[in-house]
Design a protein around this motif. Structure first.
Motif, PDB file in Angstrom:
ATOM      1  N   THR A 210     -52.408 -18.209  -4.161  1.00 33.81           N
ATOM      2  CA  THR A 210     -53.815 -18.937  -4.672  1.00 33.81           C
ATOM      3  C   THR A 210     -53.032 -20.586  -2.981  1.00 33.81           C
ATOM      4  O   THR A 210     -53.823 -20.671  -2.319  1.00 33.81           O
ATOM      5  N   LEU A 211     -51.770 -20.591  -3.340  1.00 29.61           N
ATOM      6  CA  LEU A 211     -51.721 -22.522  -2.721  1.00 29.61           C
ATOM      7  C   LEU A 211     -51.728 -21.286  -1.307  1.00 29.61           C
ATOM      8  O   LEU A 211     -51.374 -22.150  -0.416  1.00 29.61           O
ATOM      9  N   GLY A 212     -51.201 -20.442  -1.034  1.00 27.63           N
ATOM     10  CA  GLY A 212     -51.254 -19.457   0.101  1.00 27.63           C
ATOM     11  C   GLY A 212     -52.410 -18.919   1.077  1.00 27.63           C
ATOM     12  O   GLY A 212     -52.473 -18.670   2.040  1.00 27.63           O
ATOM     13  N   GLY A 213     -53.539 -19.211   0.122  1.00 26.51           N
ATOM     14  CA  GLY A 213     -54.296 -18.990   0.983  1.00 26.51           C
ATOM     15  C   GLY A 213     -54.734 -17.737   1.141  1.00 26.51           C
ATOM     16  O   GLY A 213     -55.975 -16.726   1.798  1.00 26.51           O
ATOM     17  N   ARG A 214     -54.832 -16.818   0.417  1.00 31.09           N
ATOM     18  CA  ARG A 214     -54.670 -15.684   0.276  1.00 31.09           C
ATOM     19  C   ARG A 214     -55.016 -14.995  -0.993  1.00 31.09           C
ATOM     20  O   ARG A 214     -55.325 -13.630  -1.090  1.00 31.09           O
ATOM     21  N   ILE A 215     -55.543 -15.442  -2.249  1.00 29.43           N
ATOM     22  CA  ILE A 215     -56.435 -14.899  -3.183  1.00 29.43           C
ATOM     23  C   ILE A 215     -57.740 -14.797  -3.460  1.00 29.43           C
ATOM     24  O   ILE A 215     -58.907 -15.376  -2.690  1.00 29.43           O
ATOM     25  N   ASP A 216     -58.177 -13.355  -3.724  1.00 25.15           N
ATOM     26  CA  ASP A 216     -59.062 -13.414  -4.344  1.00 25.15           C
ATOM     27  C   ASP A 216     -59.346 -12.274  -5.345  1.00 25.15           C
ATOM     28  O   ASP A 216     -58.458 -12.113  -6.250  1.00 25.15           O
ATOM     29  N   HIS A 217     -61.038 -12.324  -6.318  1.00 25.92           N
ATOM     30  CA  HIS A 217     -60.296 -11.400  -7.426  1.00 25.92           C
ATOM     31  C   HIS A 217     -59.321 -10.395  -7.512  1.00 25.92           C
ATOM     32  O   HIS A 217     -58.978  -9.870  -8.635  1.00 25.92           O
ATOM     33  N   SER A 218     -59.752  -9.599  -6.691  1.00 29.60           N
ATOM     34  CA  SER A 218     -58.834  -8.311  -6.607  1.00 29.60           C
ATOM     35  C   SER A 218     -57.355  -8.448  -6.797  1.00 29.60           C
ATOM     36  O   SER A 218     -56.927  -8.165  -7.140  1.00 29.60           O
ATOM     37  N   LEU A 219     -57.244  -8.842  -6.104  1.00 29.51           N
ATOM     38  CA  LEU A 219     -55.506  -9.780  -5.682  1.00 29.51           C
ATOM     39  C   LEU A 219     -55.456 -10.037  -7.029  1.00 29.51           C
ATOM     40  O   LEU A 219     -53.927 -10.020  -7.684  1.00 29.51           O
ATOM     41  N   ALA A 220     -55.852 -11.115  -7.490  1.00 23.10           N
ATOM     42  CA  ALA A 220     -55.375 -11.858  -8.940  1.00 23.10           C
ATOM     43  C   ALA A 220     -55.577 -10.424 -10.387  1.00 23.10           C
ATOM     44  O   ALA A 220     -54.014 -10.403 -10.931  1.00 23.10           O
ATOM     45  N   ALA A 221     -55.988  -9.827  -9.715  1.00 26.98           N
ATOM     46  CA  ALA A 221     -56.186  -8.647 -11.089  1.00 26.98           C
ATOM     47  C   ALA A 221     -55.121  -7.929 -10.823  1.00 26.98           C
ATOM     48  O   ALA A 221     -54.434  -7.286 -11.723  1.00 26.98           O
ATOM     49  N   GLN A 222     -55.398  -7.393  -9.782  1.00 27.39           N
ATOM     50  CA  GLN A 222     -53.209  -6.243  -9.280  1.00 27.39           C
ATOM     51  C   GLN A 222     -52.287  -7.050  -9.388  1.00 27.39           C
ATOM     52  O   GLN A 222     -51.308  -6.411 -10.020  1.00 27.39           O
ATOM     53  N   VAL A 223     -51.705  -8.768  -9.718  1.00 25.46           N
ATOM     54  CA  VAL A 223     -50.528  -9.019  -9.638  1.00 25.46           C
ATOM     55  C   VAL A 223     -51.055  -8.838 -11.308  1.00 25.46           C
ATOM     56  O   VAL A 223     -49.104  -9.078 -11.352  1.00 25.46           O
ATOM     57  N   GLU A 224     -51.915  -9.365 -11.740  1.00 28.13           N
ATOM     58  CA  GLU A 224     -52.079  -9.137 -13.770  1.00 28.13           C
ATOM     59  C   GLU A 224     -51.203  -7.597 -13.700  1.00 28.13           C
ATOM     60  O   GLU A 224     -50.374  -7.538 -14.243  1.00 28.13           O
ATOM     61  N   ARG A 225     -51.852  -6.607 -13.113  1.00 28.94           N
ATOM     62  CA  ARG A 225     -51.529  -5.779 -13.907  1.00 28.94           C
ATOM     63  C   ARG A 225     -50.229  -5.234 -13.455  1.00 28.94           C
ATOM     64  O   ARG A 225     -49.102  -4.504 -13.754  1.00 28.94           O
ATOM     65  N   SER A 226     -49.893  -5.590 -11.856  1.00 33.77           N
ATOM     66  CA  SER A 226     -48.393  -5.092 -11.523  1.00 33.77           C
ATOM     67  C   SER A 226     -47.600  -6.280 -12.221  1.00 33.77           C
ATOM     68  O   SER A 226     -45.770  -5.473 -12.222  1.00 33.77           O
ATOM     69  N   TYR A 227     -47.626  -6.911 -12.737  1.00 36.11           N
ATOM     70  CA  TYR A 227     -46.152  -8.067 -13.036  1.00 36.11           C
ATOM     71  C   TYR A 227     -46.403  -7.880 -14.842  1.00 36.11           C
ATOM     72  O   TYR A 227     -45.086  -8.061 -15.664  1.00 36.11           O
TER      73      TYR A 227
END
Length: 346
Positions: A210-227
């Motif tokens: 998020t701080l790096g300015g790269r977040i969107d809804h799709s990436l947020a969901a994928q980070v949760e699933r990947s971690y």
């Protein structure tokens, strides 16, 4: 590794110095003791977490500010609950409300010590919470990840409440809690699910993107699933693996103790390694996440405590072989780090 040792760790220690000075000024002796001990004994948690600041680009320093403050809350509360003068789940729940507030910039701080005798921390916990809120409040796009950080944070807090109550209630509470989630994760045992909830890595990853300015809804969901659950589960199972003797001595709960035998434990650890490999390939920067994954294995297994464990040599050999060449690199790198800094644990 050069960047980590040259830039990230020094920034972490600068942040921690600030919290150490505030902790020294805590009026209540018990709260002061636990605040200082949590930083002294668990600095490596902040060091490891801060590696995620790489994902924040130009905002890396802000990421470190958040990660150190949030991890310091986690470690401080863990000490308060572990070495507690209270065994009251209501007290533990109220203490951990601070972690939910830290992830919600619009929340007011509260009387987190409401249900315990020791109350006067001179504003220490409030300052930690407000630091997290300050970083997140200025982070563009945080509204896209808030639900995910709060979900992971809520699972973490639930674990801390259930595992710190009176001894005879711990296992029934944790098993009952898992029953609420079994349908989603039928391949896990109750103690493995508990381990998966005990890591802050997913939150650090989400905030850094998020701080790096790269977040969107799709990436947020994928980070949760990947971690969650496997990367976080591997992290905490390794943590419990190295603490087995220590926890037995202290009478503390250790999730590795619930495997029927060592071969079963080894097989399940390898399963977590394989599933983590699969999941992190779906993220951007897969090489970075792979480095974290293999680094966790190498760094934990290089801990001095491992040498005292029964059958550790064959366990370490098999785990390094399963985890990849970078795990072996981190293993030896960490061994050298220990020799250069004999008073420090990583």
């Amino acid at each position: 590794m050069y960047q980590v040792y040259k830039n990230i760790f020094p920034a972490v220690h600068q942040e921690l110095e600030r919290w150490i000075e505030l902790a020294k000024a805590i009026p209540d002796e018990e709260l002061r003791t636990q605040a200082l001990a949590s930083i002294e004994e668990k600095t490596f948690h902040c060091e490891g977490g801060a590696i995620y600041s790489v994902l924040a680009g130009n905002e890396a320093r802000e990421a470190i500010r958040f990660i150190v403050a949030y991890q310091t809350i986690s470690d401080y509360l863990d000490n308060l609950c572990d070495r507690s003068t209270s065994m009251d789940p209501e007290d533990f729940r109220m203490l951990h409300q601070s972690m939910a507030d830290a992830l919600t910039p619009t929340n007011e701080t509260k009387d987190y010590y409401r249900y315990r005798e020791e109350k006067n921390d001179g504003g220490y916990l409030h300052q930690l919470v407000k630091t997290c809120q300050d970083v997140l409040g200025k982070a563009e796009g945080y509204e896209m990840v808030g639900d995910y950080t709060l979900k992971l944070g809520s699972l973490y807090s639930d674990l801390q409440v259930h595992k710190h109550v009176i001894e005879e209630e711990r296992i029934p509470r944790l098993q009952q809690w898992f029953e609420m989630h079994r349908k989603e994760w039928p391949e896990l045992k109750w103690y493995e699910f508990s381990a998966c909830t005990g890591s802050t890595l997913g939150i650090f990853c989400l905030v850094s993107y998020t701080l790096g300015g790269r977040i969107d809804h799709s990436l947020a969901a994928q980070v949760e699933r990947s971690y969650f659950p496997f990367m976080q589960g591997l992290h905490i199972l390794l943590d419990y693996y190295i603490d087995q003797d220590e926890d037995e001595l202290e009478g503390d709960l250790n999730f590795c103790a619930y495997y029927e035998h060592e071969d079963q434990m080894k097989k399940r650890f390898k399963y977590f390694v394989e599933r983590t490999h699969q999941e992190i390939k779906k993220l951007p920067d897969p090489a970075f996440h792979q480095m974290i994954h293999e680094g966790l294995v190498g760094m934990y297994l290089a801990d001095r405590k491992v040498g005292k464990l029964q059958n550790a040599k064959s366990f370490v050999k098999d785990m390094l072989k399963s985890s990849g060449k970078k795990a072996t690199f981190f293993y030896y790198n960490t061994k050298i780090y220990h020799r250069l800094k004999p008073g420090r644990e990583l």
